[in-house]
Enzyme design. Sequence first.
Site, PDB file in Angstrom:
ATOM      1  N   HIS A 110      42.538  38.564  39.565  1.00  0.00           N
ATOM      2  CA  HIS A 110      41.626  38.786  38.431  1.00  0.00           C
ATOM      3  C   HIS A 110      40.181  38.897  38.907  1.00  0.00           C
ATOM      4  O   HIS A 110      39.433  39.783  38.498  1.00  0.00           O
ATOM      5  CB  HIS A 110      41.703  37.601  37.464  1.00  0.00           C
ATOM      6  CG  HIS A 110      42.928  37.562  36.610  1.00  0.00           C
ATOM      7  ND1 HIS A 110      43.403  38.642  35.917  1.00  0.00           N
ATOM      8  CD2 HIS A 110      43.765  36.525  36.298  1.00  0.00           C
ATOM      9  CE1 HIS A 110      44.472  38.296  35.224  1.00  0.00           C
ATOM     10  NE2 HIS A 110      44.714  37.019  35.442  1.00  0.00           N
TER      11      HIS A 110
ATOM     12  N   GLU B  72      44.764  34.271  40.320  1.00  0.00           N
ATOM     13  CA  GLU B  72      43.391  34.236  39.812  1.00  0.00           C
ATOM     14  C   GLU B  72      42.427  35.017  40.698  1.00  0.00           C
ATOM     15  O   GLU B  72      41.472  35.621  40.204  1.00  0.00           O
ATOM     16  CB  GLU B  72      42.919  32.791  39.649  1.00  0.00           C
ATOM     17  CG  GLU B  72      43.735  31.976  38.659  1.00  0.00           C
ATOM     18  CD  GLU B  72      43.809  32.606  37.279  1.00  0.00           C
ATOM     19  OE1 GLU B  72      42.920  33.394  36.909  1.00  0.00           O
ATOM     20  OE2 GLU B  72      44.782  32.312  36.570  1.00  0.00           O
TER      21      GLU B  72
ATOM     22  N   HIS C 296      39.347  42.073  40.836  1.00  0.00           N
ATOM     23  CA  HIS C 296      39.343  43.181  39.878  1.00  0.00           C
ATOM     24  C   HIS C 296      37.983  43.241  39.170  1.00  0.00           C
ATOM     25  O   HIS C 296      37.353  44.298  39.073  1.00  0.00           O
ATOM     26  CB  HIS C 296      40.475  42.989  38.869  1.00  0.00           C
ATOM     27  CG  HIS C 296      40.727  44.163  37.988  1.00  0.00           C
ATOM     28  ND1 HIS C 296      41.698  44.174  37.002  1.00  0.00           N
ATOM     29  CD2 HIS C 296      40.142  45.388  37.912  1.00  0.00           C
ATOM     30  CE1 HIS C 296      41.691  45.337  36.381  1.00  0.00           C
ATOM     31  NE2 HIS C 296      40.750  46.094  36.904  1.00  0.00           N
TER      32      HIS C 296
END
Length: 633
Positions: free
Chosen positions: A428, A425, A431
């Site tokens: 993510h 996570e 990013h």
Amino acid sequence: MRFFPLVMTGVLFAGTVLAAPMAADGISKPKNTRRVPMNQVLKRNDVPAEHSWKLEDLFPNQEAWDREYQEVKEALQKVGAFHGKLKDAASIKQCFELEDTISLHMERLYVYANMKHHEDTAEPTYQALSDKASKLSVETGEALSFISPEILSLSDDALHKLINDPELSFYKRTLEEMLREKQHVLSKSEEALLAQVGNLSQAPGTIFSMLNNADLKFPKVKNEQGEEVELTHGRYIQFLESRNREVRKEAFQAMYATYSKNKNTIGATLAANVTKNIFYSKVRKYPSTLEMSLYGDNIDKAVYTNLIDTIHEALPLMHRYMELRKKLLKVDELHMYDLFAPLVDEFKMDITYEQAQATVKESLKPLGQDYLNILQEGFDNRWIDIYENEGKRNGAYSWGAYGTHPYVLLNHKDNLNSMFTLTHEIGHAIHSYLSDESQKYRYAQYTIFLAEVASTLNEALLMDYMLKKSTDPKEKMYLLTYYMDQFRTTVFRQTMFAEFEKIIHEKAEQGESLTPQEFSKIYYDLNVLYYGKGMVVDKDIEMEWARIPHFYNSFYVYKYATGFSAATSFAKQILEEGQPAVERYLGFLKSGGSDYSINILKRAGVDMSTPEPIKQAMDVFKGLLEQMEQLAK
């Protein structure tokens, strides 16, 4: 209007983050935190602040949300002034700027309302707020729906002139995309009608979510100590990881017996979701629902079918792994409830959050100090909601709104899986952080096709770090088993999900009925195909389709498998090349949605238009299997 992606992990159960002062060794350590016992699920009001995400960074209070809601309502009144005026560069630019402003604030409202709802899905205040935000989202979509068809009503010559007009240089990619999608855009009145259908289209997923997260109640089962403990989404995987086979079997059967009792309702919601997809594909003139789903990312259908075909070719490796698992477990028959059972005798990895945080940080050092600084900021400033509580949405995801740091929802348990979900996570989240920091709002959001690359790259680096550090054969076997199961769940299983979606949509498109019995038969047969003759495919597993929330975001799950394959390639480059590969990878993270997904990956060094990255991932899987077979001798 920009889509509001909710990036969920392929692993169902997650890790934790605590906000804490820095220690001398640079590792965050907890201060005055308290552990929640396994058999106790807190009410949301009892969750300590340090264990919760800080949504005040998005909206300081409800009054601020209400003010922004009203501002969006007022801004929508200004949109009408552009009706019939989108013929020249100046008007189109002004309209796009207003669209971005409205969309950004709508995103903030929508994300906040839904994250508050996810804290406790049974809480009526935030059920209502989520519904209010969803309705405004539909209203916004309706108000803005005229933009594309009005611009596309211009002649091709006029469109090409606009694309090359210096005044619209920032919007060139938007206009090029409009031209590409022209054949699927309807008239202004038809687009407005479709926008009004938006509320109806959300119904299948909304109904399933409420049933699955708020209303569905599971029975009590016995844990390893013989204590009666309520089965929950968050505890299920822990029961399947038990060394006691009866514990695994009882939890497995209780889970699917509960879904079986609700199979008609859940079957109706899934069938309605398929019907919705077919409706949209037909009215927008796509050849199929699959091609409609791939079109937005400009992904060729062959990428999807190549994945399924390549994994089918590799199924003998999966069957071989199942035979090895049966041998290591020393059982006459391998059942579906044995898939998560530990394979190493007397070896249990209890990993506290503090240990997980430190290990994750060490493993991500190859990505450089700038990346680590963002990681630490998230750890220290409550980006993350940690533990399961009553009514909390199950699973894990990363989400957020442009202009504010990303957020992560977890349901932490102290195990290896939690640590990998933590790094997943965080991948993510960072990013999103780098894309938002590097791109303007309109082009900041990366596609879901790219989303699983960053998260899975983090997992690959964590596994590489742990395997290199390991000297204990039992620990090495444990880690290899975990990595093999990541391949099994993220590549093989998600591809099986993708094939299930493909089959049910094709059947519906051919006019066949989708009953709960048909869903179960298709799903059961796929399990037999994927796991092989060495596995006893228990009848209960035929109901697993009923508990997969991803099926309401159709043709999404294949991206886990393609993302895992791309991440495997990136990890290899980073670990072998060092800084040049890191720079290419960070460039990928900063690209957002500034180009087509395939092109962004190609520039960074991974070509997903061919089956090669998937074959490379299968080569890695084979190598891991051979290592395990050697250790098992």
